[in-house]
Design a protein around this motif. Sequence first.
Motif, PDB file in Angstrom:
ATOM      1  N   UNK A   1       4.419  13.242 -10.736  1.00 25.35           N
ATOM      2  CA  UNK A   1       4.811  12.258 -11.727  1.00 25.35           C
ATOM      3  C   UNK A   1       4.072  10.944 -11.465  1.00 25.35           C
ATOM      4  N   UNK A   2       3.779  10.243 -12.541  1.00 22.86           N
ATOM      5  CA  UNK A   2       3.160   8.924 -12.445  1.00 22.86           C
ATOM      6  C   UNK A   2       3.980   7.929 -13.248  1.00 22.86           C
ATOM      7  N   UNK A   3       3.922   6.679 -12.854  1.00 23.40           N
ATOM      8  CA  UNK A   3       4.613   5.616 -13.570  1.00 23.40           C
ATOM      9  C   UNK A   3       3.683   4.414 -13.627  1.00 23.40           C
ATOM     10  N   UNK A   4       3.339   4.005 -14.842  1.00 23.69           N
ATOM     11  CA  UNK A   4       2.458   2.857 -15.043  1.00 23.69           C
ATOM     12  C   UNK A   4       3.286   1.623 -15.356  1.00 23.69           C
ATOM     13  N   UNK A   5       3.059   0.564 -14.610  1.00 25.97           N
ATOM     14  CA  UNK A   5       3.783  -0.687 -14.812  1.00 25.97           C
ATOM     15  C   UNK A   5       2.887  -1.695 -15.514  1.00 25.97           C
ATOM     16  N   UNK A   6       3.464  -2.454 -16.433  1.00 21.73           N
ATOM     17  CA  UNK A   6       2.730  -3.507 -17.128  1.00 21.73           C
ATOM     18  C   UNK A   6       3.673  -4.676 -17.399  1.00 21.73           C
ATOM     19  N   UNK A   7       3.096  -5.777 -17.843  1.00 25.31           N
ATOM     20  CA  UNK A   7       3.906  -6.964 -18.092  1.00 25.31           C
ATOM     21  C   UNK A   7       3.920  -7.883 -16.886  1.00 25.31           C
ATOM     22  N   UNK A   8       5.079  -8.407 -16.561  1.00 26.70           N
ATOM     23  CA  UNK A   8       5.212  -9.364 -15.453  1.00 26.70           C
ATOM     24  C   UNK A   8       5.276  -8.627 -14.121  1.00 26.70           C
ATOM     25  N   UNK A   9       4.221  -7.929 -13.804  1.00 25.52           N
ATOM     26  CA  UNK A   9       4.210  -7.048 -12.638  1.00 25.52           C
ATOM     27  C   UNK A   9       4.271  -7.810 -11.332  1.00 25.52           C
ATOM     28  N   UNK A  10       3.946  -9.106 -11.367  1.00 25.77           N
ATOM     29  CA  UNK A  10       4.011  -9.897 -10.145  1.00 25.77           C
ATOM     30  C   UNK A  10       5.442  -9.970  -9.623  1.00 25.77           C
ATOM     31  N   UNK A  11       6.411  -9.692 -10.502  1.00 22.62           N
ATOM     32  CA  UNK A  11       7.813  -9.781 -10.105  1.00 22.62           C
ATOM     33  C   UNK A  11       8.326  -8.501  -9.451  1.00 22.62           C
ATOM     34  N   UNK A  12       7.516  -7.461  -9.445  1.00 27.66           N
ATOM     35  CA  UNK A  12       7.975  -6.170  -8.920  1.00 27.66           C
ATOM     36  C   UNK A  12       7.875  -6.131  -7.408  1.00 27.66           C
TER      37      UNK A  12
ATOM     38  N   UNK B   1      19.565   8.044  -7.239  1.00 28.63           N
ATOM     39  CA  UNK B   1      18.332   7.594  -6.606  1.00 28.63           C
ATOM     40  C   UNK B   1      17.874   8.674  -5.640  1.00 28.63           C
ATOM     41  N   UNK B   2      16.648   9.168  -5.806  1.00 36.73           N
ATOM     42  CA  UNK B   2      16.168  10.201  -4.913  1.00 36.73           C
ATOM     43  C   UNK B   2      15.033   9.724  -4.013  1.00 36.73           C
ATOM     44  N   UNK B   3      14.371   8.649  -4.379  1.00 37.79           N
ATOM     45  CA  UNK B   3      13.336   8.084  -3.510  1.00 37.79           C
ATOM     46  C   UNK B   3      13.051   6.649  -3.924  1.00 37.79           C
ATOM     47  N   UNK B   4      12.678   5.846  -2.945  1.00 39.45           N
ATOM     48  CA  UNK B   4      12.336   4.457  -3.227  1.00 39.45           C
ATOM     49  C   UNK B   4      11.271   3.996  -2.254  1.00 39.45           C
ATOM     50  N   UNK B   5      10.567   2.939  -2.648  1.00 40.99           N
ATOM     51  CA  UNK B   5       9.482   2.429  -1.820  1.00 40.99           C
ATOM     52  C   UNK B   5       9.398   0.921  -1.977  1.00 40.99           C
ATOM     53  N   UNK B   6       9.201   0.247  -0.858  1.00 41.35           N
ATOM     54  CA  UNK B   6       9.040  -1.205  -0.891  1.00 41.35           C
ATOM     55  C   UNK B   6       7.589  -1.547  -1.210  1.00 41.35           C
ATOM     56  N   UNK B   7       7.333  -2.824  -1.458  1.00 34.83           N
ATOM     57  CA  UNK B   7       5.974  -3.242  -1.766  1.00 34.83           C
ATOM     58  C   UNK B   7       5.033  -2.969  -0.581  1.00 34.83           C
TER      59      UNK B   7
ATOM     60  N   UNK C   1       6.907   9.868  -2.295  1.00 32.44           N
ATOM     61  CA  UNK C   1       6.733   8.716  -3.173  1.00 32.44           C
ATOM     62  C   UNK C   1       5.607   7.846  -2.632  1.00 32.44           C
ATOM     63  N   UNK C   2       4.801   7.313  -3.539  1.00 32.01           N
ATOM     64  CA  UNK C   2       3.716   6.425  -3.126  1.00 32.01           C
ATOM     65  C   UNK C   2       3.440   5.447  -4.254  1.00 32.01           C
ATOM     66  N   UNK C   3       2.728   4.383  -3.927  1.00 37.48           N
ATOM     67  CA  UNK C   3       2.400   3.393  -4.946  1.00 37.48           C
ATOM     68  C   UNK C   3       1.016   2.823  -4.688  1.00 37.48           C
ATOM     69  N   UNK C   4       0.369   2.418  -5.749  1.00 39.84           N
ATOM     70  CA  UNK C   4      -0.924   1.745  -5.676  1.00 39.84           C
ATOM     71  C   UNK C   4      -0.723   0.388  -6.319  1.00 39.84           C
ATOM     72  N   UNK C   5      -0.523  -0.631  -5.496  1.00 39.93           N
ATOM     73  CA  UNK C   5      -0.216  -1.959  -6.026  1.00 39.93           C
ATOM     74  C   UNK C   5      -1.385  -2.537  -6.826  1.00 39.93           C
ATOM     75  N   UNK C   6      -2.594  -2.197  -6.447  1.00 38.35           N
ATOM     76  CA  UNK C   6      -3.764  -2.720  -7.163  1.00 38.35           C
ATOM     77  C   UNK C   6      -3.844  -2.161  -8.581  1.00 38.35           C
ATOM     78  N   UNK C   7      -3.366  -0.929  -8.751  1.00 39.42           N
ATOM     79  CA  UNK C   7      -3.413  -0.288 -10.072  1.00 39.42           C
ATOM     80  C   UNK C   7      -2.074  -0.366 -10.796  1.00 39.42           C
ATOM     81  N   UNK C   8      -1.076  -0.945 -10.155  1.00 37.22           N
ATOM     82  CA  UNK C   8       0.267  -1.053 -10.748  1.00 37.22           C
ATOM     83  C   UNK C   8       0.836   0.314 -11.099  1.00 37.22           C
TER      84      UNK C   8
END
Length: 126
Positions: A19-30, A46-52, A68-75
């Motif tokens: 699964x992928x999730x694309x974030x947009x808008x005021x992403x600096x607040x995430x 809640x099954x998984x969570x990740x900090x910045x 779970x993983x995140x790419x902060x540069x790509x939001x």
Amino acid sequence: VQLVESGGGLVQAGGSLRLSCAASGSIFSINAMGWYRQAPGQDKELIAAISRSGSTYYDDFVKGRFTISRDNAKNMLYFQMNSLKSEDTAMYYCAADPGALEEKFRDYVAGGMNYWGKGTLVTVSP
């Protein structure tokens, strides 16, 4: 903040989905982000969570199977699901919040993230 999930679908038991999730808008607040799921007739959980910074939490039922993983540069937020079981069938939601995972964990378990996607359906056939 807008969140849009993708990657759901129909898969056989034992298979994998990402699964992928694309974030947009005021992403600096995430700060914290997570994946919730809601099976028919059940509450959203809640099954998984990740900090910045990359600290993670997993529900015992998915620990060792899902990542779970995140790419902060790509939001982007990702959820690699392996060894899927029929019990994993549910609507999966991406969520995000300005708060810190370590500080607001109990709130997040109760569904307290501020921003939500519309969900993507995962169906696992026996």
